[in-house]
Write an enzyme that holds these catalytic residues in place. Structure first.
Site, short mmCIF file in Angstrom:
data_model
loop_
_atom_site.label_atom_id
_atom_site.label_comp_id
_atom_site.label_asym_id
_atom_site.label_seq_id
_atom_site.Cartn_x
_atom_site.Cartn_y
_atom_site.Cartn_z
N ARG A 39 -3.13 -0.40 6.73
CA ARG A 39 -2.96 0.95 6.22
C ARG A 39 -3.85 1.19 5.00
O ARG A 39 -4.88 1.85 5.08
CB ARG A 39 -1.48 1.20 5.87
N ASP A 40 -3.55 0.58 3.89
CA ASP A 40 -4.32 0.78 2.66
C ASP A 40 -5.72 0.20 2.79
O ASP A 40 -6.68 0.72 2.22
CB ASP A 40 -3.57 0.13 1.49
N HIS A 311 0.99 -4.42 -7.00
CA HIS A 311 -0.11 -4.05 -6.12
C HIS A 311 -1.37 -3.96 -6.98
O HIS A 311 -1.59 -2.96 -7.66
CB HIS A 311 0.21 -2.70 -5.46
N HIS A 313 -5.57 -4.19 -7.66
CA HIS A 313 -6.94 -4.11 -7.17
C HIS A 313 -7.80 -5.03 -8.02
O HIS A 313 -7.50 -5.27 -9.19
CB HIS A 313 -7.45 -2.67 -7.22
N CYS A 344 -9.05 3.57 -2.54
CA CYS A 344 -8.22 4.78 -2.50
C CYS A 344 -9.13 5.98 -2.34
O CYS A 344 -10.05 6.17 -3.15
CB CYS A 344 -7.40 4.90 -3.78
N ASN A 353 -8.52 -4.14 -2.58
CA ASN A 353 -7.24 -4.75 -2.96
C ASN A 353 -7.41 -6.25 -3.18
O ASN A 353 -8.40 -6.86 -2.76
CB ASN A 353 -6.24 -4.55 -1.82
#
Length: 409
Positions: A39-40, A311, A313, A344, A353
């Site tokens: 997803r991300d 989360h 990066h 993003c 990430n």
């Protein structure tokens, strides 16, 4: 396991005994990795990835031992075209089983892709620990309706700690976004779904710069009081440092949001790692950080307080050190993306990430269990890198495979 058929090259892997494990006092025994690659990791790709490739990516991640794999997002296709195939993708993977479950290898129900698997089981029979968690993002009521129609049992909403990003990402103020999420979370809880709350820009914002810790705490409390079972603290542009991570987690603990929470709510499995309710751990020889000031009179939250996840990066190379700081405070859920995929679409300075392989390598060296087969995971990231037409940014993937870094290509 490195060798013929693994696709992981000649570097040290699961069968090499490396890295050597040296546990550190005060860290959790086990960490749950919340894999966000499908997803991300893919949402910012300019070229649309075929749905069959996405489904196979998820299958391979599960086969590598990942038990929580964020599958897709039910946002409007206009906003994230890469994820416009959510209705087509989710049924392809919704029957996946836990790779560690004794019933057999991770295989979608009815699939013959793994020799020897029992494909006669329907997805309805895969209950409890046998089912892999496949959370999906839902931005609003319509997104939740779409997810429910496909049988999703774990959903996530995404808020912002800053006004600028709330307007860029959600076209609302911070409080306006929270008002939009309130009925979504209430409906999801009524349907006995597990709800995760993402909070972006917890450590810095590309438009506003520094983000006050108290500001982040306020939005975290609002999401917790809605009923979120887990909160993921996002370093969206990768500017966090270990001291900042420690300060935020200390402030959240002071505000009644300890890292371990009091459970994951309905539909969640048993807690893994640190004992629920335990005080944040501190590394040997380290001095606990004082919590920054938070609004006076902050009420304590009732039982059901959400667990915290992180989360990170890796924009400035701080993701692993920030993760270690979070583990020292009792966090036992870490978001990561296979191969370091991601960014993003609404924050141009947000780079990849934290790579799941890099995370697993560090955790293995600390003697922390993850249940992940590093060679299979690395092979999966190499496989996806080939389909995206560029090398993986993960240092561990490159080391295990003997491939060059993206800058060397």
């Amino acid at each position: 396991m490195t060798g013929a058929g693994s696709g992981a090259g000649s570097g040290p892997g699961d069968g090499s005994g490396l890295p050597m494990a040296f546990p550190v006092e005060g860290l959790p025994a086990r960490v749950r990795i919340h894999e966000v690659g499908p997803r991300d990791g893919l949402q910012n790709e300019k070229t649309v990835v075929p749905v069959e490739v996405k489904a196979e990516f998820i299958r391979r991640l599960v086969a590598a031992g990942l038990r929580t794999v964020e599958a897709t997002s039910f946002v409007h296709p206009k906003w994230v075209p890469q994820l416009a195939d959510a209705e087509e993708l989710y049924p392809l993977v919704s029957g996946l089983r836990d790779a560690d479950h004794p019933s057999g290898p991770a295989t979608p129900a009815g699939s013959d892709s793994s020799a020897g698997s029992d494909s006669s089981d329907s997805s309805d029979q895969l209950d409890g620990p046998a089912r892999v968690s496949l959370p999906v993002l839902v931005p609003n009521d319509r997104g939740l309706e779409r997810a429910l129609a496909l049988g999703a049992r774990q959903v996530a909403v995404f808020a912002s700690a800053t006004e600028s990003f709330a307007r860029a990402n959600l076209n609302r103020t911070v409080d306006g976004a929270l008002e939009m999420f309130e009925p979504v979370v209430a409906r999801a809880k009524k349907e006995r779904l597990t709800v995760r709350g993402y909070l972006s820009m917890c450590f810095g914002d590309p438009w506003e710069g520094p983000v006050p810790v108290a500001q982040v705490v306020r939005v975290c409390k609002a999401l917790a009081e809605m009923g979120c079972d887990e909160l993921s603290l996002g370093d969206t542009i990768g500017v966090a440092t270990p001291g900042h991570v420690s300060a935020l987690l200390s402030a959240l603990h002071e505000a009644g949001l300890p890292a371990s929470g009091t459970g994951l709510g309905s539909g969640a499995g048993p807690a893994q790692g640190a004992t629920p309710g335990a005080a944040p751990a501190t590394a040997p020889g380290a001095t606990p950080s004082a919590a920054p000031s938070v609004p006076s009179g902050t009420p304590r939250l009732p039982p059901g307080t959400p667990r915290l996840a992180v989360h990170f990066h890796d924009t400035y190379g701080q993701a692993l050190s920030n993760t270690l700081a979070a583990l020292q405070h009792g966090v036992t859920t870490v978001d990561a993306s296979a191969g370091g995929l991601g960014g993003c679409p609404y924050a141009r300075s947000a780079t990849g990430n934290l790579a799941t392989e890099d995370l697993v390598w560090m955790l293995r060296g600390l003697g922390i269990e993850t249940g992940v087969d590093l060679d299979l995971l690395s092979s999966t990231s190499l496989w996806m890198a080939e389909r995206l037409g560029r090398p993986s940014p993960s240092r561990t993937v490159r080391a295990l495979s003997g491939t060059a870094s993206p800058k060397e290509k």
